[in-house]
Design a protein around this motif. Sequence first.
Motif, PDB file in Angstrom:
ATOM      1  N   PHE A  36      13.564  12.367  -6.771  1.00 32.30           N
ATOM      2  CA  PHE A  36      14.350  11.816  -7.775  1.00 32.30           C
ATOM      3  C   PHE A  36      15.722  12.238  -7.932  1.00 32.30           C
ATOM      4  O   PHE A  36      16.539  11.573  -8.311  1.00 32.30           O
ATOM      5  CB  PHE A  36      13.479  12.562  -9.101  1.00 32.30           C
ATOM      6  N   THR A  69      16.980   2.630 -15.393  1.00 32.11           N
ATOM      7  CA  THR A  69      15.542   1.974 -15.157  1.00 32.11           C
ATOM      8  C   THR A  69      15.583   1.467 -14.007  1.00 32.11           C
ATOM      9  O   THR A  69      14.635   1.774 -13.223  1.00 32.11           O
ATOM     10  CB  THR A  69      15.519   0.898 -16.512  1.00 32.11           C
ATOM     11  N   VAL A  73      14.526   4.941 -11.914  1.00 33.55           N
ATOM     12  CA  VAL A  73      12.845   5.102 -12.494  1.00 33.55           C
ATOM     13  C   VAL A  73      12.219   4.130 -11.740  1.00 33.55           C
ATOM     14  O   VAL A  73      10.988   4.343 -11.068  1.00 33.55           O
ATOM     15  CB  VAL A  73      12.769   4.782 -13.822  1.00 33.55           C
ATOM     16  N   LEU A  76      12.086   5.215  -8.150  1.00 34.84           N
ATOM     17  CA  LEU A  76      11.030   6.323  -8.152  1.00 34.84           C
ATOM     18  C   LEU A  76       9.498   5.869  -8.302  1.00 34.84           C
ATOM     19  O   LEU A  76       8.755   6.665  -7.455  1.00 34.84           O
ATOM     20  CB  LEU A  76      11.448   7.190  -9.271  1.00 34.84           C
ATOM     21  N   TRP A  77       9.215   4.844  -8.967  1.00 32.08           N
ATOM     22  CA  TRP A  77       7.650   4.638  -9.045  1.00 32.08           C
ATOM     23  C   TRP A  77       7.539   4.047  -7.475  1.00 32.08           C
ATOM     24  O   TRP A  77       6.307   4.416  -7.275  1.00 32.08           O
ATOM     25  CB  TRP A  77       7.397   3.569 -10.155  1.00 32.08           C
ATOM     26  N   THR A 137       4.857  13.389 -12.683  1.00 28.89           N
ATOM     27  CA  THR A 137       6.273  12.346 -12.541  1.00 28.89           C
ATOM     28  C   THR A 137       6.675  11.803 -13.643  1.00 28.89           C
ATOM     29  O   THR A 137       7.792  11.307 -13.811  1.00 28.89           O
ATOM     30  CB  THR A 137       5.815  11.230 -11.398  1.00 28.89           C
ATOM     31  N   PRO A 141      11.395  10.176 -16.169  1.00 24.18           N
ATOM     32  CA  PRO A 141      12.079   9.353 -17.145  1.00 24.18           C
ATOM     33  C   PRO A 141      12.256  10.071 -18.556  1.00 24.18           C
ATOM     34  O   PRO A 141      13.016   9.685 -19.131  1.00 24.18           O
ATOM     35  CB  PRO A 141      10.841   8.221 -17.190  1.00 24.18           C
ATOM     36  N   SER A 145      15.793  10.312 -20.463  1.00 23.31           N
ATOM     37  CA  SER A 145      15.847   9.722 -21.703  1.00 23.31           C
ATOM     38  C   SER A 145      16.423  10.710 -22.737  1.00 23.31           C
ATOM     39  O   SER A 145      17.309  10.387 -23.707  1.00 23.31           O
ATOM     40  CB  SER A 145      14.331   9.466 -22.377  1.00 23.31           C
ATOM     41  N   LEU A 156      16.871   4.174 -21.133  1.00 26.92           N
ATOM     42  CA  LEU A 156      16.144   3.477 -20.395  1.00 26.92           C
ATOM     43  C   LEU A 156      15.283   2.404 -21.169  1.00 26.92           C
ATOM     44  O   LEU A 156      15.329   2.324 -22.231  1.00 26.92           O
ATOM     45  CB  LEU A 156      14.804   4.569 -19.932  1.00 26.92           C
ATOM     46  N   TRP A 158      12.291   1.407 -21.823  1.00 23.56           N
ATOM     47  CA  TRP A 158      10.765   2.086 -21.775  1.00 23.56           C
ATOM     48  C   TRP A 158       9.559   1.000 -21.607  1.00 23.56           C
ATOM     49  O   TRP A 158       8.691   1.356 -20.984  1.00 23.56           O
ATOM     50  CB  TRP A 158      10.590   2.870 -23.101  1.00 23.56           C
ATOM     51  N   VAL A 161       9.657   1.054 -17.884  1.00 27.43           N
ATOM     52  CA  VAL A 161       9.266   2.262 -17.514  1.00 27.43           C
ATOM     53  C   VAL A 161       7.552   2.344 -17.516  1.00 27.43           C
ATOM     54  O   VAL A 161       7.140   2.898 -16.521  1.00 27.43           O
ATOM     55  CB  VAL A 161      10.040   3.273 -18.074  1.00 27.43           C
ATOM     56  N   TYR A 165       4.844   2.682 -14.630  1.00 29.75           N
ATOM     57  CA  TYR A 165       3.868   3.733 -14.667  1.00 29.75           C
ATOM     58  C   TYR A 165       2.392   3.339 -14.819  1.00 29.75           C
ATOM     59  O   TYR A 165       1.653   3.850 -14.192  1.00 29.75           O
ATOM     60  CB  TYR A 165       4.086   4.869 -15.732  1.00 29.75           C
TER      61      TYR A 165
END
Length: 267
Positions: A36, A69, A73, A76-77, A137, A141, A145, A156, A158, A161, A165
């Motif tokens: 991250f 985002t 993020v 990161l996912w 994790t 985010p 945020s 972000l 969402w 996101v 997730y």
Amino acid sequence: MRTALAIARKELAVAFTTPWAYAVFTAMAALSSFFFVSLLEQFQQVQSLARENGWSKLPPDSIVYRNLTDGVVVQLWGVVLILTLFVAPFLSMRLFAEEKRQKTFALLLTTPVRPLDIVLGKYLGGLGLIFVTLGLTLVFPVLLSVVGTGPSGSALEWPTVLLGYGAVLIWGATCMAVGLFISALTESQMLAAFLTFTVLLPWMLLRGVAQSTAEPLRSFLNYLSFDTQLQGMIQGVLEVQALVFFASVILFSLLLTHRAVEAQRYA
């Protein structure tokens, strides 16, 4: 179902009293934190270059760094999907293998508990463990945020996101289902973890293999690839085909586990 839930609660209770679960939690937290911070630094560097030279001067793939985002993020996912590939085998390996090693599985099979309840209970327990691991994790985010801002006032997007997730959770559930089946075949935890990893890794890399093949084999391998099915979802695209694909893999793995447990009961 009540019996299955009781077995799941027992699995979770046992797991949270042993050090290996906390070792996995710590490893996931440490590795995801490292990536991250790396992604955040890369995002800041590209943003700085864009302010100095303009986005038109940067490589085309830099477009993902226009917002937090996509630039942090979503990527990161993608990293968490890979980490899950390594973490899930260590969470699933003991579900059956440990009981076999301690000879308590044979006692469980002599009780009036149905194999279906045993399988569902073990799976739900494993599912709880992987969801707790992946839940760590979500802090990233949330942190972005809280401290970040965007043109719309929110740092972000969402929906993107959370859909990404969701893809991470589905992937974790799939890994646990495959790991549960392999754990039901052996009493060696390390062998169960190794075999689970050796099944999941090539399956994840199938998209790369597909690129070197011709049609219609390429389309077939692409469809079977975990990576191909996950890519759209972690970028915020809800794909029914991917949901059906992963549900099928999970159900098929649980069916195989059920047959394996039944075979051991009547052996």
